[in-house]
Design an enzyme around this catalytic site. Structure first.
Site, PDB file in Angstrom:
ATOM      1  N   ASP A 195       0.891  -1.166   0.000  1.00 41.15           N
ATOM      2  CA  ASP A 195       0.000   0.000   0.000  1.00 41.15           C
ATOM      3  C   ASP A 195       0.924   1.209   0.000  1.00 41.15           C
ATOM      4  OD1 ASP A 195      -1.526   2.204   0.756  1.00 41.15           O
ATOM      5  OD2 ASP A 195      -2.717   1.082   2.223  1.00 41.15           O
ATOM      6  N   TYR A 230       0.826   0.075  14.574  1.00 41.09           N
ATOM      7  CA  TYR A 230      -0.119  -0.115  13.472  1.00 41.09           C
ATOM      8  C   TYR A 230       0.199   0.828  12.318  1.00 41.09           C
ATOM      9  CZ  TYR A 230      -4.469  -0.261  10.820  1.00 41.09           C
ATOM     10  OH  TYR A 230      -5.402  -0.407   9.824  1.00 41.09           O
ATOM     11  N   LYS A 254      -3.368  -2.730   7.665  1.00 40.14           N
ATOM     12  CA  LYS A 254      -3.458  -4.184   7.752  1.00 40.14           C
ATOM     13  C   LYS A 254      -2.474  -4.810   6.762  1.00 40.14           C
ATOM     14  CE  LYS A 254      -6.034  -6.574  10.595  1.00 40.14           C
ATOM     15  NZ  LYS A 254      -5.415  -6.838  11.878  1.00 40.14           N
TER      16      LYS A 254
HETATM   17  P1  13P Z   1      -5.369  -0.458   4.746  1.00 37.25           P
HETATM   18  O1  13P Z   1      -4.663  -1.450   5.631  1.00 37.25           O
HETATM   19  O2  13P Z   1      -5.961  -1.100   3.527  1.00 37.25           O
HETATM   20  O3  13P Z   1      -4.448   0.684   4.411  1.00 37.25           O
HETATM   21  O4  13P Z   1      -6.605   0.122   5.557  1.00 37.25           O
HETATM   22  C1  13P Z   1      -6.328   0.791   6.749  1.00 37.25           C
HETATM   23  C2  13P Z   1      -7.530   1.298   7.457  1.00 37.25           C
HETATM   24  O5  13P Z   1      -7.375   1.798   8.545  1.00 37.25           O
HETATM   25  C3  13P Z   1      -8.873   1.163   6.865  1.00 37.25           C
HETATM   26  O6  13P Z   1      -9.881   1.706   7.664  1.00 37.25           O
HETATM   27 MG    MG Z   2      -4.182   2.132   3.110  1.00 39.03          MG
HETATM   28 MG    MG Z   3      -4.994  -2.035   1.942  1.00 35.56          MG
END
Ligand code: 13P
Ligand code: MG
Ligand code: MG
Ligand code: 13P
Length: 380
Positions: free
Chosen positions: A11, A228, A231
């Site tokens: 990402d 964090y 994800k």
């Molecule tokens: P991603 O992990 O896809 O960047 O999404 C993060 C998030 O906090 C979505 O609400």
């Molecule tokens: Mg993202």
């Molecule tokens: Mg993502």
């Protein structure tokens, strides 16, 4: 010929928010991979996306963990990140956790699934890409594909599959692995993989030939970064047909939108919805979690495809079911099990709240001592 298929994803900035990928990022990545192809590092490549994640699908002859191929992927992500920064996309460079490339993208943020194999007379592969979830999301479908005779008819009726498959399971906390064989050790396998945040299926092998059948990405961003940062939106490669399950058997588990952790702020349980590329952007409550399946035939290392496998009315009911489950789960609002348990949440305010309210937190009066007597029972 021996071919390596590498899928490396990151990402590097969302458009809009965490929902999708801006086409200029894909173009920037394509330019770098095209150079790599012309210079002979790659045989072929395809740049794809799911949600806000860019997926580099590459073929070459350098084996897994090739420094040259990983360096090329890193460069593609860096060039695309520069574009993301110009456009002020959301979380530009989110998954590139270190400043300088050092030999291998593992541990630097991107997710990696790679396998090397002798290209068969016909080599169908499916590349799965998910957003708003974590690598454990593959456990249930992989079990269904390679060990469940109610999913995969070939386990029962095809002589080439009848011996079953070997599962390589990783303990992502203790950094250990174990190999277990289905069907004999099916219950042991399930005892591990039913806890998908701790145990991930990393790879699957044919027991008849020893050949690799599937591989997943298991990178954990929060373990690398110590906090964090999004994800670990995982990828997976599955080979199909002949000594492996058929394409239809590989796709079949995704007709059941099972619950996976991720979704909003990486802190909620929701259904995994199979979608075509035209629906691969997340929307509702930053989700629901999504999975795209791109099919390719590989010919002398060339990627003949992609075919957008879930862009098909056969998956309409799964999408409908996923929406119903999403409604049901959402109505729990901030309550578990929609919101993840305390130790699995990527965000929490509870430590701050506990500190702020510490002097209002009073001990409970000690309970009266009562003599508990366990009843006599003749069952365990
Ligand atoms: P991603 O992990 O896809 O960047 O999404 C993060 C998030 O906090 C979505 O609400
Ligand atoms: Mg993202
Ligand atoms: Mg993502
Ligand atoms: P065909 O008869 O179309 O080759 O299909 C065989 C098969 O294995 C389908 O899953």
């Amino acid at each position: 010929m021996r071919v390596t298929l590498s899928v490396i994803k990151a990402d590097i900035g969302g458009w809009v928010g965490h929902s999708g990928v801006h086409p200029d990022l894909l173009e920037a990545a394509r330019q770098v991979l095209e150079q790599g192809r012309q210079q002979g590092t790659l045989i072929d490549y395809h740049v794809a996306f799911c949600g806000d994640d860019v997926n580099l699908i590459m073929t070459h002859t350098q084996g897994v963990e090739s420094t040259e191929v990983h360096a090329l992927a890193w460069e593609a992500f860096q060039k695309a990140t520069a574009v993301a920064k110009q456009l002020k996309l959301y979380g530009a460079g989110q998954d590139l956790l270190v400043d300088a490339f050092s030999g291998n993208v593992r541990g630097m943020g991107p997710g990696v699934a790679e396998m090397e194999f002798e290209e068969r007379k016909s080599e169908p592969v499916i590349v799965f890409m998910a957003d708003k979830t974590s690598p454990g999301a593959w456990n249930l479908p992989l079990f269904r594909i390679f060990a469940d005779p109610f999913n995969t008819a070939g386990l029962v009726i095809a002589p080439t599959l009848h011996q079953g498959f070997r599962f390589e399971i990783h303990d992502v906390q203790e950094h250990k692995k174990i190999l277990l064989d289905a069907p004999e050790e099916m219950y042991d396998i399930l005892a591990f993989i039913g806890a998908p945040e701790r145990y991930n299926i990393k790879a699957v092998y044919s027991r008849a030939t020893g050949e690799i059948a599937a591989v997943t990405s298991t990178e954990r961003l929060s373990q690398v970064a110590g906090r964090y940062v999004g994800k670990d939106d995982p990828v997976m490669i599955v080979r199909a047909q002949s000594q492996f399950p058929s394409v239809g058997e590989v796709l079949e588990p995704f007709t059941f939108p099972h619950l996976v952790p991720g979704w909003m702020r990486g802190s909620h349980m929701g259904p995994l919805m199979p979608v075509g590329l035209n629906q691969a952007r997340t929307a509702r409550f930053d989700g629901p979690p999504r999975v795209v399946a791109l099919g390719f035939q590989i010919a002398e290392g060339r990627l003949v495809g992609p075919v957008d496998m879930f862009d098909n009315p056969a998956f309409d009911e799964a999408r409908r079911m996923a929406n119903q489950i999403a409604d049901y789960m959402r109505r729990h609002g901030p309550f578990e099990p929609h919101r993840l348990a305390l130790d699995e949440m990527e965000y929490t305010t509870l430590p701050d709240i506990l500190e702020r309210l510490a002097d209002r937190m009073e001990p409970l009066a000690a309970p009266e001592k009562v003599q508990a007597v366990a009843p006599e029972m003749d069952v365990d």
